[in-house]
Design a protein around this motif. Structure first.
Motif, PDB file in Angstrom:
ATOM      1  N   LEU A 184      -1.992  17.310  18.298  1.00 51.75           N
ATOM      2  CA  LEU A 184      -2.013  16.219  17.330  1.00 51.75           C
ATOM      3  C   LEU A 184      -3.225  16.391  16.415  1.00 51.75           C
ATOM      4  CD1 LEU A 184      -0.440  13.669  16.577  1.00 51.75           C
ATOM      5  CD2 LEU A 184      -2.060  12.375  17.956  1.00 51.75           C
ATOM      6  N   ALA A 185      -2.970  16.579  15.136  1.00 53.35           N
ATOM      7  CA  ALA A 185      -4.025  16.753  14.140  1.00 53.35           C
ATOM      8  C   ALA A 185      -4.223  15.425  13.417  1.00 53.35           C
ATOM      9  CB  ALA A 185      -3.646  17.854  13.160  1.00 53.35           C
ATOM     10  N   TYR A 186      -5.306  14.714  13.761  1.00 54.14           N
ATOM     11  CA  TYR A 186      -5.527  13.389  13.174  1.00 54.14           C
ATOM     12  C   TYR A 186      -6.962  13.187  12.687  1.00 54.14           C
ATOM     13  CZ  TYR A 186      -7.480  12.049  17.765  1.00 54.14           C
ATOM     14  OH  TYR A 186      -8.235  11.969  18.917  1.00 54.14           O
TER      15      TYR A 186
ATOM     16  N   LEU B 201       0.626  22.350  14.860  1.00 50.26           N
ATOM     17  CA  LEU B 201      -0.085  21.107  14.605  1.00 50.26           C
ATOM     18  C   LEU B 201       0.906  20.078  14.093  1.00 50.26           C
ATOM     19  CD1 LEU B 201      -3.308  22.429  12.836  1.00 50.26           C
ATOM     20  CD2 LEU B 201      -2.833  22.194  15.296  1.00 50.26           C
TER      21      LEU B 201
ATOM     22  N   SER C  14       1.334  15.829  12.792  1.00 56.43           N
ATOM     23  CA  SER C  14       0.540  14.699  12.306  1.00 56.43           C
ATOM     24  C   SER C  14       1.400  13.568  11.752  1.00 56.43           C
ATOM     25  CB  SER C  14      -0.448  15.170  11.225  1.00 56.43           C
ATOM     26  OG  SER C  14       0.242  15.793  10.158  1.00 56.43           O
ATOM     27  N   THR C  15       2.708  13.564  12.069  1.00 52.78           N
ATOM     28  CA  THR C  15       3.583  12.474  11.618  1.00 52.78           C
ATOM     29  C   THR C  15       4.386  11.954  12.800  1.00 52.78           C
ATOM     30  OG1 THR C  15       5.490  13.880  11.104  1.00 52.78           O
ATOM     31  CG2 THR C  15       3.822  13.584   9.361  1.00 52.78           C
TER      32      THR C  15
ATOM     33  N   ARG D  93      -8.067   6.238  12.951  1.00 50.30           N
ATOM     34  CA  ARG D  93      -7.323   7.357  12.353  1.00 50.30           C
ATOM     35  C   ARG D  93      -5.865   7.350  12.805  1.00 50.30           C
ATOM     36  NH1 ARG D  93      -7.437   9.453   8.289  1.00 50.30           N
ATOM     37  NH2 ARG D  93      -6.697  11.487   9.022  1.00 50.30           N
TER      38      ARG D  93
ATOM     39  N   LEU E 143      -2.579   6.772  10.198  1.00 50.44           N
ATOM     40  CA  LEU E 143      -1.502   7.756  10.079  1.00 50.44           C
ATOM     41  C   LEU E 143      -0.182   7.256  10.670  1.00 50.44           C
ATOM     42  CD1 LEU E 143      -3.598  10.920  11.014  1.00 50.44           C
ATOM     43  CD2 LEU E 143      -2.733  10.325   8.740  1.00 50.44           C
TER      44      LEU E 143
ATOM     45  N   LEU F 200       0.528   6.660  13.851  1.00 54.66           N
ATOM     46  CA  LEU F 200       0.872   7.482  15.003  1.00 54.66           C
ATOM     47  C   LEU F 200       0.835   6.736  16.332  1.00 54.66           C
ATOM     48  CD1 LEU F 200      -1.123  10.714  14.080  1.00 54.66           C
ATOM     49  CD2 LEU F 200       1.279  10.169  13.601  1.00 54.66           C
TER      50      LEU F 200
END
Length: 199
Positions: free
Chosen positions: A6-8, A29, A31-32, A56, A60, A62
């Motif tokens: 998870l890229a956050y 990666l 991120s949605t 964050r 996003l 998430l």
């Protein structure tokens, strides 16, 4: 085998990615929310403060996607703490609420410092697939100033003037308080075990 990170904007992505790639995994990666829903297994890395990390995740969109994720999920370092309900950090932060309990400031023995930084031994409490092949007393590398509650989810603990839940699990949600990507053979084996968990 594929693992998704998870890229956050609050994670140690590079070192975790490299550790999985050394094991032969394909790393992507995400991120949605839609991307999270589609992956086989998800890693929630984390460095820094709980309040910022949760902000964050909310920005996003998430949070609900992580809560609804039905397959193997591994939180690393701060990522483990985020699995719990609340934290006293940053004046109080609401976390993901996937494992019961509140994250507290670590209270070390008189001769130890905060943060807990360096190598500590793992004392295994429960047999679990994530710990297959990890010996009782194996060394792991920690960097943290807050500690998860010690309870039924604790699979292995370190001692830092009190128990430090080092590996936790509640169903398919798991966490490592230490950095497995920096923890030599024990960390490598845990990451390999995570890759081999049925999705």
């Amino acid at each position: 085998m594929t693992v998704s990170l998870l890229a956050y904007g609050a994670g140690n992505i590079a070192s975790v990615r490299f550790a999985f790639e050394r094991l032969g995994a394909a790393v992507e990666l995400v991120s949605t929310p839609d991307a999270i829903a589609a992956v086989e297994r998800l890693v929630l890395p984390g460095v820094g403060a709980a309040g910022y990390a949760m902000a964050r995740l909310r920005e996003l969109g998430l949070v609900e996607a992580i809560r609804a994720f039905p397959r193997p999920l591994l939180g690393v370092c701060l990522g483990q703490q985020l699995l719990f309900e609340t934290s006293v950090e940053d004046g109080g932060a609401e976390l993901l609420g996937l494992i019961p309990g509140r994250v507290e400031a670590i209270v070390p023995a008189a001769d130890r410092t905060v943060p807990h930084m360096g190598w500590s031994r793992l004392a295994r409490r429960v047999d679990h697939p994530l710990l297959a092949g990890v010996e009782d007393g194996a060394w792991a590398y920690f960097v943290h100033g807050f500690v998860c509650p010690d309870g039924p989810a604790t699979l292995a603990a370190a001692d830092y003037g009190g128990p430090v839940p080092a590996v936790v699990a509640d169903g398919h949600r798991m966490g490592c308080q230490f950095h497995p990507e920096r923890s030599a053979a024990a960390g490598q084996r845990i990451l390999q075990n995570f890759l081999e968990l049925p999705a």
